[in-house]
Design an enzyme around this catalytic site. Sequence first.
Site, PDB file in Angstrom:
ATOM      1  N   ASN A 133       0.728  -1.231   0.044  1.00  0.00           N
ATOM      2  CA  ASN A 133       0.030  -0.165  -0.167  1.00  0.00           C
ATOM      3  C   ASN A 133       0.721   1.262   0.058  1.00  0.00           C
ATOM      4  OD1 ASN A 133       0.746  -0.597   2.625  1.00  0.00           O
ATOM      5  ND2 ASN A 133      -0.843   0.873   3.466  1.00  0.00           N
ATOM      6  N   GLU A 139       3.336  -5.606  12.312  1.00  0.00           N
ATOM      7  CA  GLU A 139       2.485  -4.266  12.030  1.00  0.00           C
ATOM      8  C   GLU A 139       1.337  -4.774  11.191  1.00  0.00           C
ATOM      9  OE1 GLU A 139       2.833  -1.380  13.683  1.00  0.00           O
ATOM     10  OE2 GLU A 139       4.842  -1.554  14.491  1.00  0.00           O
ATOM     11  N   CYS A 187      -3.073   1.518   6.462  1.00  0.00           N
ATOM     12  CA  CYS A 187      -3.758   0.915   7.670  1.00  0.00           C
ATOM     13  C   CYS A 187      -4.284   1.875   8.720  1.00  0.00           C
ATOM     14  CB  CYS A 187      -2.444   0.105   8.189  1.00  0.00           C
ATOM     15  SG  CYS A 187      -1.045   1.046   8.582  1.00  0.00           S
ATOM     16  N   GLU A 223       7.308   0.376  16.049  1.00  0.00           N
ATOM     17  CA  GLU A 223       8.314   0.824  15.168  1.00  0.00           C
ATOM     18  C   GLU A 223       8.619   2.444  15.462  1.00  0.00           C
ATOM     19  OE1 GLU A 223       6.752  -0.192  11.280  1.00  0.00           O
ATOM     20  OE2 GLU A 223       8.244  -1.661  11.070  1.00  0.00           O
TER      21      GLU A 223
HETATM   22  P1  NAD Z   1      -0.161  -9.289   3.126  1.00  0.00           P
HETATM   23  O1  NAD Z   1       0.209  -9.891   4.480  1.00  0.00           O
HETATM   24  O2  NAD Z   1      -0.807 -10.128   2.141  1.00  0.00           O
HETATM   25  O3  NAD Z   1       1.399  -9.309   2.573  1.00  0.00           O
HETATM   26  C1  NAD Z   1       2.464  -8.579   3.150  1.00  0.00           C
HETATM   27  C2  NAD Z   1       3.913  -9.027   2.617  1.00  0.00           C
HETATM   28  O4  NAD Z   1       4.108 -10.253   3.458  1.00  0.00           O
HETATM   29  C3  NAD Z   1       3.966  -9.279   1.354  1.00  0.00           C
HETATM   30  O5  NAD Z   1       5.463  -8.932   1.026  1.00  0.00           O
HETATM   31  C4  NAD Z   1       3.935 -10.608   1.177  1.00  0.00           C
HETATM   32  O6  NAD Z   1       4.645 -11.187  -0.110  1.00  0.00           O
HETATM   33  C5  NAD Z   1       4.203 -11.204   2.588  1.00  0.00           C
HETATM   34  N1  NAD Z   1       4.197 -12.597   2.745  1.00  0.00           N
HETATM   35  C6  NAD Z   1       2.712 -13.038   2.658  1.00  0.00           C
HETATM   36  N2  NAD Z   1       2.530 -14.331   3.113  1.00  0.00           N
HETATM   37  C7  NAD Z   1       3.772 -14.742   3.751  1.00  0.00           C
HETATM   38  C8  NAD Z   1       4.371 -15.617   4.495  1.00  0.00           C
HETATM   39  N3  NAD Z   1       3.699 -16.628   4.693  1.00  0.00           N
HETATM   40  N4  NAD Z   1       5.518 -15.440   4.995  1.00  0.00           N
HETATM   41  C9  NAD Z   1       6.247 -14.465   4.757  1.00  0.00           C
HETATM   42  N5  NAD Z   1       5.758 -13.134   4.113  1.00  0.00           N
HETATM   43  C10 NAD Z   1       4.493 -13.444   3.376  1.00  0.00           C
HETATM   44  O7  NAD Z   1      -0.513  -7.892   3.242  1.00  0.00           O
HETATM   45  P2  NAD Z   1      -0.825  -6.918   2.037  1.00  0.00           P
HETATM   46  O8  NAD Z   1      -2.095  -7.424   1.352  1.00  0.00           O
HETATM   47  O9  NAD Z   1       0.436  -6.924   1.291  1.00  0.00           O
HETATM   48  O10 NAD Z   1      -1.047  -5.584   2.735  1.00  0.00           O
HETATM   49  C11 NAD Z   1      -2.102  -5.131   3.292  1.00  0.00           C
HETATM   50  C12 NAD Z   1      -2.115  -5.397   4.810  1.00  0.00           C
HETATM   51  O11 NAD Z   1      -1.029  -4.651   5.600  1.00  0.00           O
HETATM   52  C13 NAD Z   1      -3.456  -4.658   5.414  1.00  0.00           C
HETATM   53  O12 NAD Z   1      -3.957  -5.612   6.474  1.00  0.00           O
HETATM   54  C14 NAD Z   1      -3.047  -3.610   5.985  1.00  0.00           C
HETATM   55  O13 NAD Z   1      -3.919  -3.022   7.290  1.00  0.00           O
HETATM   56  C15 NAD Z   1      -1.635  -3.986   6.606  1.00  0.00           C
HETATM   57  N6  NAD Z   1      -0.687  -2.686   6.791  1.00  0.00           N
HETATM   58  C16 NAD Z   1      -0.393  -2.432   8.056  1.00  0.00           C
HETATM   59  C17 NAD Z   1       0.330  -1.594   8.441  1.00  0.00           C
HETATM   60  C18 NAD Z   1       0.878  -1.081   9.830  1.00  0.00           C
HETATM   61  O14 NAD Z   1       1.670  -0.458  10.132  1.00  0.00           O
HETATM   62  N7  NAD Z   1       0.213  -1.793  10.833  1.00  0.00           N
HETATM   63  C19 NAD Z   1       0.792  -0.775   7.328  1.00  0.00           C
HETATM   64  C20 NAD Z   1       0.513  -1.107   6.086  1.00  0.00           C
HETATM   65  C21 NAD Z   1      -0.461  -2.116   5.738  1.00  0.00           C
END
Ligand code: NAD
Length: 485
Positions: A155, A253, A287, A466
Amino acid sequence: MVFLSVLHIRNYIGGHFRDPHSAEWLDVENPATAQRYALVARSTRADVDEAVQAAQQAFPSWSTLSAKERSDVLLAVAAKIREHADELARAESDDNGKTLRQSSTVDIPRAEANMAFFATEILHSETATHQTDVHTLNYTTRSPIGVVGCISPWNLPLYLFTWKIAPALAAGNCVVAKPSELTPFTAFLFSKLCADAGLPPGVLNVVHGLGSECGQAIIEHPDVKAISFTGGTATGRTIASIAAPQFKKLSLELGGKNASIVFADAPIAETARKVARAAFTNQGEICLCGSRILVERSIYTPFVEALVAETNKFTVGDPLEESTRMGALVSKAHMEKVLSYIELAKTEGGTVLAGGSRVRVEGRCSDGYFVAPTLIDGLTEHCRVNQEEIFGPVATVIPFDTEDQAIAMANSTPYGLAASVWTDQLQRAHRVAHRLESGIVWINCWLVRDLRTPFGGVKQSGVGREGGTEALRFFTEAKNICVWL
Ligand code: NAD
């Protein structure tokens, strides 16, 4: 005959750009046009093993540089981001679908700020000394951990990628990082900039690929000692289940379902404008976006009218156009998920006050994944639409009667990342902020960030913090040394 070669987004390992061992590549699409424009490496365990090895080799010299020497290199990286800001902003917009305005005014400047902030933070940090009595002095040292893994989402691609790797590198660690497979372009460009800025080979290694393959190989690798992850709550749970039995340090996060709480004494027009911004910035794909708007009943009708007007000002269009305020969602699958929640809202008794459907943009973006900014009313706080993270341009409005009720509604989800409180009453603002189950509370503002402050969530929004010294603490091990004097 002219062959047009497709851009190949390669891994960056040990200072070299490398093809994946699998020899397989994944399509990378511009979600605003629905056209493939690049291929990204589909890396597997073999690539991760190489990256970890390169990081291990680089660690002894990187970790023993002085803070000033590391700072100089990271400041040079920040300067490279500034120098290439236009190229990076365009790449971010093409990769993610966000407006060029957003990437050039928020994402890329913040990536530069992340590098510069942690480059200088290490010059001003201190450790504790505890004098127990006249004979005993304790002092604490903080040392880098070794090889650490940083995994980031789609995002805010370069913004969140640098938010993790900057403190990791500044603290003296070597990094194996994986950006989202949906938005790998700026991390690729960034690895080139790091090389140009003089970051020694192996200090930062970027491996691309799927989460379940490349990401999981990073988490499972026994020589990766700490994991900093930002992404969805379900992924965070999987990662924790793998990393915890190995006793790895873990920073998670995760998702959010944030409330914006509007009291009757808040100025209606101004608050509606700011609350709409909190809901729909970056297509609602932050997020921290306030997707549940709780409004005191006595101003509900005029406030919601003002909010609908503000929502409709988020003009959907070509992300490259100056007038566009809302770009495309990141993928077809994500657009379909968001649209399915709008349909669910209708079955749960909701009324769509604004938006509610896919938008067909004319011209080069006619096949893009656009959804109108959508406002829904008439749902209870316990329905699925108000409990589950949608992560798109969909917000709900719910009336409340008392302060206690507003707090209970805000705290009713499994998440606890961020909240905003809108009121003219100072004491109430503080009182409500203290009672919210949330890692971050903004009062009469949203997304005002100071990089020194702790950043993170409670409940299912994450583990750890963080930002500022919290990040440097995460990426170092403390040791207490006790001296008998
Ligand atoms: P996601 O969990 O699908 O993927 C995030 C990252 O993790 C990607 O690089 C993905 O390839 C990797 N990943 C997926 N499965 C994995 C596994 N089994 N092992 C290791 N890595 C793996 O999330 P997304 O769809 O890319 O992002 C959206 C989500 O991120 C939303 O839920 C949003 O709220 C959250 N987010 C949180 C914050 C925060 O600071 N709390 C900030 C931004 C986004």
